[in-house]
Design a protein around this motif. Structure first.
Motif, PDB file in Angstrom:
ATOM      1  N   ASN A  90      40.008  37.202  49.467  1.00  0.00           N
ATOM      2  CA  ASN A  90      39.815  38.492  48.801  1.00  0.00           C
ATOM      3  C   ASN A  90      40.701  38.617  47.563  1.00  0.00           C
ATOM      4  O   ASN A  90      40.271  39.111  46.521  1.00  0.00           O
ATOM      5  N   VAL A  91      41.949  38.156  47.706  1.00  0.00           N
ATOM      6  CA  VAL A  91      42.883  38.234  46.584  1.00  0.00           C
ATOM      7  C   VAL A  91      42.407  37.356  45.427  1.00  0.00           C
ATOM      8  O   VAL A  91      42.434  37.759  44.263  1.00  0.00           O
ATOM      9  N   LEU A  92      41.945  36.144  45.746  1.00  0.00           N
ATOM     10  CA  LEU A  92      41.487  35.234  44.699  1.00  0.00           C
ATOM     11  C   LEU A  92      40.236  35.758  44.005  1.00  0.00           C
ATOM     12  O   LEU A  92      40.084  35.615  42.790  1.00  0.00           O
ATOM     13  N   ASP A  93      39.328  36.359  44.769  1.00  0.00           N
ATOM     14  CA  ASP A  93      38.150  36.968  44.159  1.00  0.00           C
ATOM     15  C   ASP A  93      38.564  38.019  43.135  1.00  0.00           C
ATOM     16  O   ASP A  93      37.999  38.112  42.040  1.00  0.00           O
ATOM     17  N   TYR A  94      39.544  38.813  43.515  1.00  0.00           N
ATOM     18  CA  TYR A  94      40.020  39.871  42.624  1.00  0.00           C
ATOM     19  C   TYR A  94      40.648  39.274  41.362  1.00  0.00           C
ATOM     20  O   TYR A  94      40.381  39.715  40.249  1.00  0.00           O
ATOM     21  N   ILE A  95      41.481  38.241  41.563  1.00  0.00           N
ATOM     22  CA  ILE A  95      42.149  37.613  40.420  1.00  0.00           C
ATOM     23  C   ILE A  95      41.140  36.938  39.491  1.00  0.00           C
ATOM     24  O   ILE A  95      41.212  37.053  38.268  1.00  0.00           O
ATOM     25  N   LEU A  96      40.172  36.232  40.082  1.00  0.00           N
ATOM     26  CA  LEU A  96      39.219  35.459  39.283  1.00  0.00           C
ATOM     27  C   LEU A  96      38.201  36.329  38.561  1.00  0.00           C
ATOM     28  O   LEU A  96      37.767  35.996  37.455  1.00  0.00           O
ATOM     29  N   TYR A  97      37.825  37.448  39.180  1.00  0.00           N
ATOM     30  CA  TYR A  97      36.746  38.257  38.609  1.00  0.00           C
ATOM     31  C   TYR A  97      37.223  39.617  38.096  1.00  0.00           C
ATOM     32  O   TYR A  97      37.053  39.942  36.928  1.00  0.00           O
ATOM     33  N   GLU A  98      37.829  40.409  38.972  1.00  0.00           N
ATOM     34  CA  GLU A  98      38.198  41.760  38.574  1.00  0.00           C
ATOM     35  C   GLU A  98      39.326  41.774  37.538  1.00  0.00           C
ATOM     36  O   GLU A  98      39.331  42.612  36.641  1.00  0.00           O
ATOM     37  N   SER A  99      40.298  40.876  37.675  1.00  0.00           N
ATOM     38  CA  SER A  99      41.444  40.905  36.762  1.00  0.00           C
ATOM     39  C   SER A  99      41.063  40.497  35.342  1.00  0.00           C
ATOM     40  O   SER A  99      41.835  40.712  34.401  1.00  0.00           O
ATOM     41  N   LYS A 100      39.877  39.915  35.161  1.00  0.00           N
ATOM     42  CA  LYS A 100      39.417  39.578  33.820  1.00  0.00           C
ATOM     43  C   LYS A 100      38.946  40.818  33.074  1.00  0.00           C
ATOM     44  O   LYS A 100      38.833  40.816  31.849  1.00  0.00           O
ATOM     45  N   LYS A 101      38.668  41.859  33.837  1.00  0.00           N
ATOM     46  CA  LYS A 101      38.286  43.118  33.200  1.00  0.00           C
ATOM     47  C   LYS A 101      39.524  43.760  32.605  1.00  0.00           C
ATOM     48  O   LYS A 101      40.639  43.567  33.074  1.00  0.00           O
TER      49      LYS A 101
END
Length: 253
Positions: A90-101
């Protein structure tokens, strides 16, 4: 009669000259204002580019640093690997996708922070007092709007687990998330350990990174307080999202 005509002509000529001068001055003022507006727009565009570049640089340091910390936690407690890897996904999904926003919602950032806390729990005993509390007003109109910088909660959480006293009987870590009055609040406190944490090379940029990002993004619409009280370290962050959005709209961003 001729003298009157001459006087009238001179008066009209002077009046016409004054009108021409006034029109010229007005034209100059309009041109000066236009030049000033153009200069301000150019300056603002340059400032945005510089800030974006700074944020990209900060994030390029931040994500690998976080990932390394997480893997170290999992490796040192292999018996909880399955549970930790689930949270890590879950954390990696957030870092890879959401944090790019550029921005995420408060809900997305809080969910990420809770997953990060679950991973960090591997470091502590089941008997250790870890208090997590959320006080969220989901009716707040800005709660579901993307106005919060992603990964803004990392430093305070990582710092608490790094410097907390994990051995004494009264040791604890407390993390409180709040969203009310169109503002995001985060309070992290922990009993300070007597043991000095070894400083590793290239470590220690977390606090500077957090404050730097906050200043770049939110300018005067945030407050970050850090203090020690009775051997308890307390960090309190408030981000006024309504004030920030108002400034964004006013500036045409």
């Amino acid at each position: 009669m001729q003298q009157n005509n001459t006087t009238t002509f001179i008066f009209l000529a002077i009046l016409l000259l004054l009108v021409v001068i006034i029109c010229f001055m007005i034209y100059q003022l309009v041109q000066a204002k236009k030049a000033k507006d153009d200069a301000e727009k150019s300056f603002y565009a340059l400032e945005v580019k510089v800030n974006d570049l700074q944020l990209e640089t900060l994030e390029s340091k931040l994500n690998p640093h976080l990932f390394k910390n997480i893997l170290n936690s999992i490796q040192s407690h292999a018996y909880q690997t399955y549970f930790a890897l689930d949270k890590l996904a879950n954390v990696l999904d957030y870092i890879l996708y959401e944090s790019k926003k550029k921005f995420v919602t408060a809900k997305e950032e809080i969910d990420f922070a809770l997953n990060l806390i679950e991973i960090n729990k591997i470091k502590i005993s089941p008997l250790f007092e870890l208090k997590i509390k959320t006080n969220i007003n989901k009716e707040d109109k800005l709660y579901d709007q993307p106005l919060l910088a992603p990964l803004i909660s990392i430093d305070l959480i990582e710092n608490a687990f790094k410097h907390a006293d994990l051995q004494s009987a009264d040791a604890f870590i407390s993390v409180v998330f709040e969203f009310k009055d169109n503002a995001f609040f985060m309070t992290v406190s922990n009993k300070i350990s007597d043991k000095k944490v070894l400083k590793k090379e290239r470590s220690g940029f977390g606090h500077a990174t957090l404050e730097h990002r906050l200043r770049i993004i939110y300018k005067n619409n945030f407050k970050l307080d850090k203090f020690v009280e009775n051997d308890v370290y307390i960090a309190h962050l408030k981000i006024d999202l309504l004030g920030y959005k108002t400034e964004m709209l006013a500036s045409g961003r």
